[in-house]
Write an enzyme that holds these catalytic residues in place. Structure first.
Site, mmCIF file in Angstrom:
data_model
loop_
_atom_site.group_PDB
_atom_site.id
_atom_site.type_symbol
_atom_site.label_atom_id
_atom_site.label_comp_id
_atom_site.label_asym_id
_atom_site.label_seq_id
_atom_site.Cartn_x
_atom_site.Cartn_y
_atom_site.Cartn_z
ATOM 1 N N HIS A 35 0.846 -1.194 0.000
ATOM 2 C CA HIS A 35 0.000 0.000 0.000
ATOM 3 C C HIS A 35 0.885 1.249 0.000
ATOM 4 O O HIS A 35 2.082 1.170 0.219
ATOM 5 C CB HIS A 35 -0.827 0.075 1.288
ATOM 6 C CG HIS A 35 -1.685 -1.090 1.593
ATOM 7 N ND1 HIS A 35 -3.034 -1.105 1.350
ATOM 8 C CD2 HIS A 35 -1.418 -2.288 2.160
ATOM 9 C CE1 HIS A 35 -3.561 -2.240 1.757
ATOM 10 N NE2 HIS A 35 -2.583 -2.988 2.258
ATOM 11 N N GLU A 117 2.305 -0.796 4.537
ATOM 12 C CA GLU A 117 2.069 0.563 4.055
ATOM 13 C C GLU A 117 3.405 1.265 3.877
ATOM 14 O O GLU A 117 4.249 1.238 4.778
ATOM 15 C CB GLU A 117 1.239 1.364 5.062
ATOM 16 C CG GLU A 117 -0.188 0.904 5.230
ATOM 17 C CD GLU A 117 -1.140 1.489 4.209
ATOM 18 O OE1 GLU A 117 -0.689 2.216 3.294
ATOM 19 O OE2 GLU A 117 -2.344 1.227 4.346
ATOM 20 N N HIS A 156 -2.480 -3.010 -3.429
ATOM 21 C CA HIS A 156 -3.849 -2.778 -2.980
ATOM 22 C C HIS A 156 -4.773 -2.563 -4.175
ATOM 23 O O HIS A 156 -5.907 -3.027 -4.191
ATOM 24 C CB HIS A 156 -3.865 -1.574 -2.040
ATOM 25 C CG HIS A 156 -5.087 -1.480 -1.193
ATOM 26 N ND1 HIS A 156 -5.357 -0.347 -0.462
ATOM 27 C CD2 HIS A 156 -6.100 -2.333 -0.933
ATOM 28 C CE1 HIS A 156 -6.483 -0.520 0.199
ATOM 29 N NE2 HIS A 156 -6.956 -1.713 -0.062
ATOM 30 N N ASP A 166 -3.366 2.419 -4.869
ATOM 31 C CA ASP A 166 -2.021 2.251 -4.325
ATOM 32 C C ASP A 166 -1.480 0.835 -4.527
ATOM 33 O O ASP A 166 -2.274 -0.092 -4.643
ATOM 34 C CB ASP A 166 -1.996 2.651 -2.844
ATOM 35 C CG ASP A 166 -2.979 1.886 -1.973
ATOM 36 O OD1 ASP A 166 -4.149 1.745 -2.356
ATOM 37 O OD2 ASP A 166 -2.574 1.432 -0.898
#
Length: 184
Positions: A35, A117, A156, A166
């Site tokens: 992400h 992330e 993602h 993303d």
């Protein structure tokens, strides 16, 4: 204070998020989802992502925050622009990162995936430090979860097409995959 239970990586700062729960017992962890996130969007300062994942984001700190402050989300790991890493959820628990999602016909990707992330956005390149740390983390994760192979690493945007974009078009998949091979 006791260390949190579960699989926590030694080289990450640990900040356990309440936004996690147990995985289904009949579900093998076999997917890694990449992400990007920045708060406010496009800005890379402050601890706002950490605040979001820990349910302490101040909605008055920025106009955008009022629209997301009530979200209950998390990721297993967050890699800052400088390569520093924060782990929010033990790898063997379910983080709330994928939302409505599907990978190769399997829905509810949170059940069987690990989410990382990267501090970033769709329109800015990621840093060399982030790629290096991401490759190292991926190698560690693959040691814990051998079912996660190169073919089972996705964005993602691939598991939530039309809803998410993303890690974005500037994420260099070829570079990342080459670095995983070097890190393993």
């Amino acid at each position: 204070m006791n260390a949190p239970s579960g699989i926590w990586l030694a080289d990450a700062r640990h900040c356990p998020s309440p936004n996690a729960d147990e995985r289904p017992t009949d579900c093998e962890t076999d997917l890694l989802v990449i992400h990007n996130i920045s708060l406010p969007p496009g800005e890379f300062t402050g601890d706002y992502v950490e605040d979001l994942f820990l349910n302490r984001l101040d909605p008055a700190a920025h106009p955008y925050f009022a629209t997301i402050a009530e979200l209950r989300v998390s990721a297993h790991l967050f890699v800052r622009r400088n390569g520093d890493c924060i782990q929010f959820v033990a790898l063997d628990r379910r983080a709330w990162h994928a939302g409505v999602s599907c990978f190769q016909g399997r829905e509810r990707c949170n059940d069987f995936s690990i989410g990382i992330e990267l501090e970033g956005s769709d329109d800015q390149p990621f840093t060399a430090a982030q790629y290096e740390r991401l490759a190292q983390l991926t190698a560690q994760i693959m040691q814990h979860y051998p079912a996660i192979t190169i073919e089972r690493i996705t964005g993602h945007s691939d598991i939530a097409p039309g809803r998410k974009t993303d890690p974005g078009p500037l994420f260099d998949w070829q570079r990342y995959r080459a670095m995983i091979g070097q890190a393993c």
